[in-house]
Design an enzyme around this catalytic site. Structure first.
Site, PDB file in Angstrom:
ATOM      1  N   ARG A  40       0.906  -5.104  -5.109  1.00  0.00           N
ATOM      2  CA  ARG A  40       1.181  -6.152  -4.121  1.00  0.00           C
ATOM      3  C   ARG A  40       1.710  -7.404  -4.821  1.00  0.00           C
ATOM      4  O   ARG A  40       1.597  -8.510  -4.318  1.00  0.00           O
ATOM      5  CB  ARG A  40      -0.079  -6.446  -3.309  1.00  0.00           C
ATOM      6  CG  ARG A  40      -0.551  -5.237  -2.490  1.00  0.00           C
ATOM      7  CD  ARG A  40      -1.566  -5.623  -1.428  1.00  0.00           C
ATOM      8  NE  ARG A  40      -2.248  -4.463  -0.860  1.00  0.00           N
ATOM      9  CZ  ARG A  40      -1.811  -3.783   0.191  1.00  0.00           C
ATOM     10  NH1 ARG A  40      -0.682  -4.108   0.762  1.00  0.00           N
ATOM     11  NH2 ARG A  40      -2.491  -2.738   0.655  1.00  0.00           N
ATOM     12  N   GLU A  58     -10.253   0.042  11.848  1.00  0.00           N
ATOM     13  CA  GLU A  58     -10.997  -0.794  10.888  1.00  0.00           C
ATOM     14  C   GLU A  58     -10.996  -2.284  11.261  1.00  0.00           C
ATOM     15  O   GLU A  58     -11.929  -3.011  10.939  1.00  0.00           O
ATOM     16  CB  GLU A  58     -10.429  -0.627   9.477  1.00  0.00           C
ATOM     17  CG  GLU A  58      -8.968  -1.052   9.394  1.00  0.00           C
ATOM     18  CD  GLU A  58      -8.300  -0.812   8.059  1.00  0.00           C
ATOM     19  OE1 GLU A  58      -8.973  -0.413   7.103  1.00  0.00           O
ATOM     20  OE2 GLU A  58      -7.075  -1.035   7.979  1.00  0.00           O
ATOM     21  N   MET A  82      -7.827   3.761   9.650  1.00  0.00           N
ATOM     22  CA  MET A  82      -7.078   2.566   9.238  1.00  0.00           C
ATOM     23  C   MET A  82      -6.401   1.886  10.424  1.00  0.00           C
ATOM     24  O   MET A  82      -6.153   2.516  11.456  1.00  0.00           O
ATOM     25  CB  MET A  82      -6.050   2.928   8.174  1.00  0.00           C
ATOM     26  CG  MET A  82      -6.658   2.999   6.784  1.00  0.00           C
ATOM     27  SD  MET A  82      -5.418   3.250   5.510  1.00  0.00           S
ATOM     28  CE  MET A  82      -6.395   2.878   4.058  1.00  0.00           C
ATOM     29  N   THR A  94       4.826   1.893   6.492  1.00  0.00           N
ATOM     30  CA  THR A  94       3.406   1.554   6.676  1.00  0.00           C
ATOM     31  C   THR A  94       2.727   2.665   7.454  1.00  0.00           C
ATOM     32  O   THR A  94       3.276   3.148   8.454  1.00  0.00           O
ATOM     33  CB  THR A  94       3.170   0.222   7.436  1.00  0.00           C
ATOM     34  OG1 THR A  94       1.958   0.324   8.193  1.00  0.00           O
ATOM     35  CG2 THR A  94       4.272  -0.111   8.422  1.00  0.00           C
ATOM     36  N   GLY A 139       0.834  -1.213   0.000  1.00  0.00           N
ATOM     37  CA  GLY A 139       0.000   0.000   0.000  1.00  0.00           C
ATOM     38  C   GLY A 139       0.864   1.255   0.000  1.00  0.00           C
ATOM     39  O   GLY A 139       1.929   1.257   0.614  1.00  0.00           O
ATOM     40  N   ARG A 176      -5.214  -2.445  10.500  1.00  0.00           N
ATOM     41  CA  ARG A 176      -5.727  -3.809  10.275  1.00  0.00           C
ATOM     42  C   ARG A 176      -5.726  -4.623  11.570  1.00  0.00           C
ATOM     43  O   ARG A 176      -6.754  -5.100  12.010  1.00  0.00           O
ATOM     44  CB  ARG A 176      -4.863  -4.534   9.245  1.00  0.00           C
ATOM     45  CG  ARG A 176      -4.812  -3.898   7.904  1.00  0.00           C
ATOM     46  CD  ARG A 176      -4.004  -4.737   6.963  1.00  0.00           C
ATOM     47  NE  ARG A 176      -4.677  -6.002   6.716  1.00  0.00           N
ATOM     48  CZ  ARG A 176      -5.656  -6.175   5.829  1.00  0.00           C
ATOM     49  NH1 ARG A 176      -6.052  -5.158   5.087  1.00  0.00           N
ATOM     50  NH2 ARG A 176      -6.218  -7.342   5.660  1.00  0.00           N
ATOM     51  N   ARG A 223     -25.395  14.856  17.684  1.00  0.00           N
ATOM     52  CA  ARG A 223     -25.333  13.473  17.196  1.00  0.00           C
ATOM     53  C   ARG A 223     -24.133  12.757  17.777  1.00  0.00           C
ATOM     54  O   ARG A 223     -23.148  13.388  18.162  1.00  0.00           O
ATOM     55  CB  ARG A 223     -25.141  13.463  15.673  1.00  0.00           C
ATOM     56  CG  ARG A 223     -26.357  13.802  14.891  1.00  0.00           C
ATOM     57  CD  ARG A 223     -25.995  13.941  13.425  1.00  0.00           C
ATOM     58  NE  ARG A 223     -27.192  14.156  12.628  1.00  0.00           N
ATOM     59  CZ  ARG A 223     -27.213  14.790  11.468  1.00  0.00           C
ATOM     60  NH1 ARG A 223     -26.093  15.284  10.955  1.00  0.00           N
ATOM     61  NH2 ARG A 223     -28.338  14.922  10.808  1.00  0.00           N
ATOM     62  N   ASP A 282       0.178   2.188   9.107  1.00  0.00           N
ATOM     63  CA  ASP A 282      -0.373   1.552  10.312  1.00  0.00           C
ATOM     64  C   ASP A 282       0.608   1.583  11.492  1.00  0.00           C
ATOM     65  O   ASP A 282       0.202   1.368  12.623  1.00  0.00           O
ATOM     66  CB  ASP A 282      -0.735   0.084  10.031  1.00  0.00           C
ATOM     67  CG  ASP A 282      -1.949  -0.058   9.135  1.00  0.00           C
ATOM     68  OD1 ASP A 282      -2.566   0.960   8.811  1.00  0.00           O
ATOM     69  OD2 ASP A 282      -2.276  -1.197   8.765  1.00  0.00           O
ATOM     70  N   ARG A 306      -4.085   7.966   3.540  1.00  0.00           N
ATOM     71  CA  ARG A 306      -2.816   7.595   2.905  1.00  0.00           C
ATOM     72  C   ARG A 306      -2.405   8.547   1.795  1.00  0.00           C
ATOM     73  O   ARG A 306      -1.241   8.531   1.371  1.00  0.00           O
ATOM     74  CB  ARG A 306      -2.933   6.185   2.312  1.00  0.00           C
ATOM     75  CG  ARG A 306      -2.837   5.115   3.325  1.00  0.00           C
ATOM     76  CD  ARG A 306      -2.432   3.772   2.787  1.00  0.00           C
ATOM     77  NE  ARG A 306      -2.682   3.487   1.404  1.00  0.00           N
ATOM     78  CZ  ARG A 306      -3.129   2.301   0.959  1.00  0.00           C
ATOM     79  NH1 ARG A 306      -3.394   1.334   1.804  1.00  0.00           N
ATOM     80  NH2 ARG A 306      -3.280   2.092  -0.324  1.00  0.00           N
ATOM     81  N   ASP A 341       2.833  -0.610  12.283  1.00  0.00           N
ATOM     82  CA  ASP A 341       2.724  -1.902  12.976  1.00  0.00           C
ATOM     83  C   ASP A 341       3.995  -2.749  12.916  1.00  0.00           C
ATOM     84  O   ASP A 341       3.951  -3.946  13.198  1.00  0.00           O
ATOM     85  CB  ASP A 341       1.532  -2.704  12.420  1.00  0.00           C
ATOM     86  CG  ASP A 341       1.632  -2.954  10.925  1.00  0.00           C
ATOM     87  OD1 ASP A 341       2.605  -2.493  10.302  1.00  0.00           O
ATOM     88  OD2 ASP A 341       0.726  -3.609  10.378  1.00  0.00           O
ATOM     89  N   ASP A 385       5.367  -5.122   5.906  1.00  0.00           N
ATOM     90  CA  ASP A 385       5.771  -6.475   6.309  1.00  0.00           C
ATOM     91  C   ASP A 385       5.814  -7.469   5.147  1.00  0.00           C
ATOM     92  O   ASP A 385       6.747  -8.273   5.052  1.00  0.00           O
ATOM     93  CB  ASP A 385       4.899  -6.989   7.467  1.00  0.00           C
ATOM     94  CG  ASP A 385       3.414  -6.849   7.213  1.00  0.00           C
ATOM     95  OD1 ASP A 385       3.036  -6.289   6.160  1.00  0.00           O
ATOM     96  OD2 ASP A 385       2.626  -7.306   8.050  1.00  0.00           O
TER      97      ASP A 385
HETATM   98  O1  F6P Z   1      -1.521  -1.798   5.490  1.00  0.00           O
HETATM   99  C1  F6P Z   1      -1.844  -0.476   5.328  1.00  0.00           C
HETATM  100  C2  F6P Z   1      -3.281  -0.326   4.968  1.00  0.00           C
HETATM  101  O2  F6P Z   1      -3.473   1.033   4.752  1.00  0.00           O
HETATM  102  C3  F6P Z   1      -4.283  -0.877   5.988  1.00  0.00           C
HETATM  103  O3  F6P Z   1      -4.521  -0.043   7.067  1.00  0.00           O
HETATM  104  C4  F6P Z   1      -5.507  -1.087   5.128  1.00  0.00           C
HETATM  105  O4  F6P Z   1      -6.358  -2.061   5.649  1.00  0.00           O
HETATM  106  C5  F6P Z   1      -4.915  -1.530   3.853  1.00  0.00           C
HETATM  107  O5  F6P Z   1      -3.616  -0.991   3.774  1.00  0.00           O
HETATM  108  C6  F6P Z   1      -5.737  -1.119   2.652  1.00  0.00           C
HETATM  109  O6  F6P Z   1      -5.123  -1.627   1.518  1.00  0.00           O
HETATM  110  P1  F6P Z   1      -5.598  -1.381   0.040  1.00  0.00           P
HETATM  111  O7  F6P Z   1      -4.849  -0.202  -0.471  1.00  0.00           O
HETATM  112  O8  F6P Z   1      -5.218  -2.621  -0.674  1.00  0.00           O
HETATM  113  O9  F6P Z   1      -7.065  -1.103   0.080  1.00  0.00           O
END
Ligand code: F6P
Length: 342
Positions: A72, A222, A170, A126, A10, A172, A163, A128, A275, A130, A104
């Site tokens: 990917r 998410e 994001m 990343t 990504g 995972r 509300r 994330d 992103r 992570d 990763d």
């Molecule tokens: O791994 C990074 C990430 O942004 C995650 O948070 C998210 O679930 C995923 O990539 C989304 O990937 P794609 O670009 O394939 O929708």
């Protein structure tokens, strides 16, 4: 030397700053020549690349995305002999080493290639955040800034309409973006994949904020699933690697909150907005430092290693460290933030 660069997985704000850092330092110090593979490992597999003279990286450090494109694709896909494919490509084009910039999955592939004799070094990325093998990844800070600004906006409109706003960010299997942006925006509850929360507990925090005259903000990573999720709460499609394609937990949670508490609840998914766009100053600096350090790894023949941030220093660690463990939000950070809920 002649060095190939690729960005894979990504995309992430700061990728172009890494590429620029590598090319400027390699050109100035070592008179290296660079090529950029298009769309990650796909470019290697299909021999698709562009030359990367210094003039091509001019001014790209502040631009989001990646000038090389990304995918990917994986050279070991379907049982292929990935190392043979990559070594043949490198040989045909006189490439001495590859710098792989990725998360990763990319670093796992780079490590497999290294073990099979491919001269490759890694740069972790990343949004994330992570990866355990580095304190912070570039892109994370940008994602947190974008998410925080969006949460501030949601709070404002939520206040006007009394509300409950449920925002999905994001993350995972880790909740770093949710934790940081939620804390920055003063969320009334933050739901992380690492820590169990029931729908009842979430509703309790929402009610307490509402009862104090606040418009509750719920931030959900998410990958979060409530502990007591009803049957069929989420049903994810799978991506090409068999991983769940996340998205939708906020939309599943909002009507349940609305029904249980009788308050209007609206869901927003920030998704890929986190992103895209320009990297923050912090991410530009981190990415540039990682890029320039990767040049030293190549010239020191430190193959099978990746650059990493430890404290304020850039160091290098084995690629295998990046794939061994996921950096989860620790209990201490949860305890810090949980006290603020409600
Ligand atoms: O791994 C990074 C990430 O942004 C995650 O948070 C998210 O679930 C995923 O990539 C989304 O990937 P794609 O670009 O394939 O929708």
């Amino acid at each position: 030397m002649k060095i190939g660069i690729l960005t894979s997985g990504g995309d992430c704000p700061g990728l172009n700053a890494v590429i620029r850092g590598i090319v400027i330092k390699g050109d100035k110090l070592f008179e290296d020549e660079f090529i950029g593979y298009r769309d990650g490992w796909r470019g290697v597999i299909e021999n698709d690349f562009m030359t990367l003279p210094r003039r091509k990286v001019r001014g790209i450090g502040r631009i989001g995305g990646t000038i090389l494109g990304t995918s990917r694709a994986n050279p070991f896909h379907d049982g292929a002999d990935g190392a043979e494919i990559v070594l043949r490509q490198m040989d045909e084009n006189d490439i001495d080493a590859i710098v792989a910039i990725g998360g990763d999955g990319t670093l796992y592939t780079a490590n497999r290639l290294h073990e099979a004799g491919v001269p490759v070094v890694g740069v972790p990325k990343t949004v994330d955040n992570d990866l355990d093998a580095t304190d912070y990844t570039f892109g994370f800070n940008t994602a947190v800034e974008i998410a925080t600004e969006s949460l501030d906006r949601l709070r404002m409109t939520g206040d006007s309409h009394h509300r409950c706003m449920v925002a999905e960010v994001m993350g995972r299997s880790v909740g770093w973006i949710a934790l940081h942006s939620g804390m920055a925006a003063g969320a009334h509850v933050i739901c992380l994949p690492e820590f169990p929360l029931t729908i009842d507990e979430i509703c309790g925090y929402v009610k307490s904020a509402f009862d104090r005259g606040r418009a509750p903000l719920v931030v959900v990573a998410e990958g979060f699933i409530p502990q007591d999720a009803p049957e069929g709460f989420m049903d994810y499609d799978l991506d090409e690697f068999g991983r769940p394609r996340f998205g939708g937990v906020a939309a599943a949670l909002a009507p349940i909150i609305e029904e249980r508490l009788g308050v209007e609840a609206r869901a927003t998914v920030l998704g890929h907005i986190q992103r895209g766009g320009e990297p923050t100053g912090y991410d530009r600096v981190l990415a540039t430092r990682l890029g320039t350090a990767a040049v030293d790894l190549v010239h020191g023949s430190k193959y099978g290693r990746m650059v990493s941030l430890r404290g304020t220093e850039i160091v290098d660690v084995p690629l295998s460290d990046a794939i061994d463990s996921t950096k989860k939000v620790p209990q201490s950070r949860w305890d810090e933030v949980e006290i603020l809920f409600g």
